[in-house]
Design an enzyme around this catalytic site. Sequence first.
Site, PDB file in Angstrom:
ATOM      1  N   ASP A  47      -6.500  -2.404  -6.177  1.00  0.00           N
ATOM      2  CA  ASP A  47      -7.432  -1.561  -5.405  1.00  0.00           C
ATOM      3  C   ASP A  47      -7.050  -0.085  -5.506  1.00  0.00           C
ATOM      4  OD1 ASP A  47      -8.446  -4.030  -4.553  1.00  0.00           O
ATOM      5  OD2 ASP A  47      -7.266  -4.019  -2.721  1.00  0.00           O
ATOM      6  N   GLN A  99       0.826  -1.204   0.000  1.00  0.00           N
ATOM      7  CA  GLN A  99       0.000   0.000   0.000  1.00  0.00           C
ATOM      8  C   GLN A  99       0.863   1.259   0.000  1.00  0.00           C
ATOM      9  OE1 GLN A  99      -0.177  -2.540   2.152  1.00  0.00           O
ATOM     10  NE2 GLN A  99      -2.291  -3.100   2.640  1.00  0.00           N
ATOM     11  N   ARG A 122     -13.702  -4.865  -6.385  1.00  0.00           N
ATOM     12  CA  ARG A 122     -14.080  -5.835  -5.368  1.00  0.00           C
ATOM     13  C   ARG A 122     -14.456  -5.054  -4.108  1.00  0.00           C
ATOM     14  NH1 ARG A 122      -8.615  -8.695  -2.880  1.00  0.00           N
ATOM     15  NH2 ARG A 122      -7.328  -6.806  -2.689  1.00  0.00           N
ATOM     16  N   GLN A 145      -0.402   0.176  -5.608  1.00  0.00           N
ATOM     17  CA  GLN A 145      -1.492  -0.299  -4.759  1.00  0.00           C
ATOM     18  C   GLN A 145      -2.025   0.871  -3.935  1.00  0.00           C
ATOM     19  OE1 GLN A 145      -0.689  -3.835  -2.513  1.00  0.00           O
ATOM     20  NE2 GLN A 145      -2.526  -3.657  -1.261  1.00  0.00           N
ATOM     21  N   ASP A 146      -3.371   1.049  -3.972  1.00  0.00           N
ATOM     22  CA  ASP A 146      -4.031   2.103  -3.192  1.00  0.00           C
ATOM     23  C   ASP A 146      -3.581   3.499  -3.616  1.00  0.00           C
ATOM     24  OD1 ASP A 146      -5.066  -0.060  -1.907  1.00  0.00           O
ATOM     25  OD2 ASP A 146      -4.192   0.360   0.048  1.00  0.00           O
TER      26      ASP A 146
END
Length: 348
Positions: free
Chosen positions: A182, A138, A257, A160-161
């Site tokens: 994500d 993250q 998701r 990520q993120d």
Amino acid sequence: MRLLLFLATLTATSLASSVQAQDVHVKVDPHGPGSIASTTDYTTIQQALDHHPFAPAGYRVIISIVPGVYHERIIVTQNHNNITLLGLGKSPEDVVITNSLNAKTAGGTFFTETAEINGTGFEADNLTFENTAGNTGQAVAAAVRGDRAVFKHCRFLGHQDTLFADYGRQYYVDSYIEGGVDFIFGNAAAVFDHVELHANGPGYLTAQSRTDPNQPTGYVITHSTVTTSLEATLPPPAGAPGVASTAAAHNMTALGRPWRPYARVVFMHTVLPAQLNPAGYTVWKRDDPVPPLAWYAEFDNSGPGWQPTERPSWEHMLTAKEASAFEPQNFLRGRDQWNPIAAAAKLP
């Protein structure tokens, strides 16, 4: 004496009324004189955010930023409302706000952001927000927790993120967002209008986190394009559950998701790539209950990744009337009748 006092009061009142309230303009130039005592010129963005004069009620503080790479983390605090960051370059690539922290080095995801935005009415135009930690877990480029936020001609770069769109109403237009896992996440009511979402690794475009079905939050991606640097390999094996993500195994990305149970995401009028998981949306983990509580939908998409017959039965295929509720001016209106399109049009 009374006459003199009356005339003095009258003159002061006349002078005050002749001075009209207006926006406050300041400038960031890394090569300028810059001083925390200055009211107009600063050498870092955070210096300008910390020391700018406050604008009268109803007006804005416009911080113009000279082209350059700004190696700093910035925070727009809750008491700094109606801030505009304006890049003075020819394109968003000319003004880059960059840092490189991941969750391991920073002590958690929510200490990694290059830009943290908490004030109401924040705007940014012609800028890049970047986290260069790469595929190390993250690593947030921008965390946005302010209501009525507008981002126009902006880039958000990470893996990520990348973008924590977590609170309030947010409008992203004519922008570019890049990541792998994500990379748009949180629980804001956010619309991404004419935006390119670029997957630079297998994973998920969104991880929305609505916690209650009555919350007016969710993500809407409209009139946009999903691109990717992935090369799709084999399709999911025959008999594999349609809702189980095969992204990592087959070098694919998915629409989203659910980070929290009642996640809500709508993709409409958007071009989807061949590297999209045919299931579209997936559950959070492979062994999660099916169908999920999340509310996922699509309308009038196109491209090789638009395969409605391959989508799971629990995904919603909207009618034109249903989709109209998710147009920016409708989804983000709120009780105050905010018009995000009009707000964005005032930016250069």
